[in-house]
Scaffold this active site. Structure first.
Site, PDB file in Angstrom:
ATOM      1  N   SER A  45       0.164 -13.258  14.669  1.00 56.63           N
ATOM      2  CA  SER A  45       1.237 -13.883  15.433  1.00 56.63           C
ATOM      3  C   SER A  45       0.759 -14.254  16.834  1.00 56.63           C
ATOM      4  O   SER A  45       1.077 -15.322  17.351  1.00 56.63           O
ATOM      5  CB  SER A  45       2.446 -12.953  15.528  1.00 56.63           C
ATOM      6  N   GLU A  46       0.025 -13.360  17.483  1.00 52.62           N
ATOM      7  CA  GLU A  46      -0.563 -13.657  18.786  1.00 52.62           C
ATOM      8  C   GLU A  46      -1.939 -13.035  18.924  1.00 52.62           C
ATOM      9  O   GLU A  46      -2.218 -11.972  18.344  1.00 52.62           O
ATOM     10  CB  GLU A  46       0.313 -13.162  19.936  1.00 52.62           C
ATOM     11  N   THR A  47      -2.768 -13.707  19.700  1.00 53.31           N
ATOM     12  CA  THR A  47      -4.065 -13.201  20.131  1.00 53.31           C
ATOM     13  C   THR A  47      -4.102 -13.282  21.650  1.00 53.31           C
ATOM     14  O   THR A  47      -3.741 -14.306  22.229  1.00 53.31           O
ATOM     15  CB  THR A  47      -5.220 -14.025  19.533  1.00 53.31           C
TER      16      THR A  47
END
Length: 305
Positions: A45-47
């Site tokens: 979903s996020e990095t």
């Protein structure tokens, strides 16, 4: 160049639950295009990419990327990164301490408090950098219902109606009648693109909620869909809970005082997540709000980039 990274499951104390987050500890020197490509490659979903803070008194500056675009602020990256940096600096075996740090994000500096305890998943919470505000974009009730594959009568409960709120990232905050409706909905990304407005640089994502939860301690149960970010469904979304705080305060007419709220998400994905929201209401307005949760490390490695 070898760049160390870790993957954390966030808003959970259990491995392989919650929302996974990649934290790249040495993001200095990477171009925007490379950061975006890495986030797309990892498909989480996020990095997060950690780079030196502009203010030497702050802990770090971070860039947050979904597989589709960069975000100015996000909840599970803030919680996960605060814990990752604290464990990297202080989290030796048997560490038990409380840490206050400031992480610079595009939205501005975010104050975080981290609790490290022996034999217990770390916990972090942060002050919302922006109080939620309502955006003046109408939402078509039938169009929303069609995009969720629900009946129009499933949309709304009590005096809660669909509305758009932002505390840094805008969301269409959509109340539905009960837990069964949330569990049974089938999100149609194409229909959503026809009904959802653009706000603050992107297509507004859908955050669907009802009262109660599978866990009896949860006040609200939620699901989040963000086709515009390259995310089909998100197991836990702190920035959406920040937006939800505005809707809860508005529609429930919360009295002055301190209000703790537990929101569960990700249950339908098999990745239950628990997001702690605390709101302080003064003179009828949200004077302060905090979001917190646990996180556990599940992997470490290096990027050869």
């Amino acid at each position: 160049m070898a760049r160390a990274y870790s993957i954390y499951d966030v808003f959970t104390g259990t491995k392989l639950a919650g929302n996974p987050l990649a934290v790249v500890f040495d993001g200095d020197g990477l171009s925007d295009e490379t950061m975006q490509a890495i986030a797309a490659e990892l498909k989480l979903s996020e990095t997060v990419f950690v780079i030196p803070a502009d203010n030497p008194a702050h802990t770090a500056r971070i860039r947050i990327f979904t597989p589709g675009r960069e975000l100015p602020f996000a909840g599970h990256p803030t919680v996960g990164t605060a814990i990752a940096l604290a464990e990297r600096s202080y989290g030796g075996e048997g560490a038990s301490l409380d840490i206050v740090s400031v992480i610079e994000e595009k939205i501005g500096p975010v104050r975080c408090a981290v609790r490290l305890r022996e034999d217990e998943a770390a916990f972090a919470e942060f002050d919302l950098p922006k109080v939620p505000v309502r955006l003046d974009h109408p939402l078509d009730r039938q169009g929303v219902a069609d995009a969720l594959s629900l009946k129009s009568t499933d949309i709304g409960f009590e005096n809660h109606v669909p509305s758009i709120w932002t505390a840094g990232v805008p969301f269409a905050v959509i109340p539905v009648h009960n837990l069964q409706a949330v569990e049974s909905l089938d999100f149609d990304a194409e229909l959503w693109q026809q009904v959802a407005p653009f706000a603050e640089g992107g297509l507004v994502s859908a955050y669907v909620y009802c009262r109660g939860g599978v866990n009896h301690t949860a006040r609200f149960h939620a699901r989040m869909f963000a086709a515009g970010m390259g995310i089909s469904e998100d197991p836990a979304t702190g920035s959406a809970v920040a937006a939800l705080a505005g809707a809860i305060h508005h529609f429930d007419a919360m009295p002055d005082g301190h209000h703790p709220v537990l929101v569960e998400q990700g249950v339908e994905m098999g990745r239950p997540s628990y997001i702690h929201l605390h709101m302080d209401i003064k003179d009828g307005s949200i004077s302060r709000a905090r979001i917190g949760g646990q996180a556990v490390r599940i992997a470490t490695g290096t990027l050869e980039i």
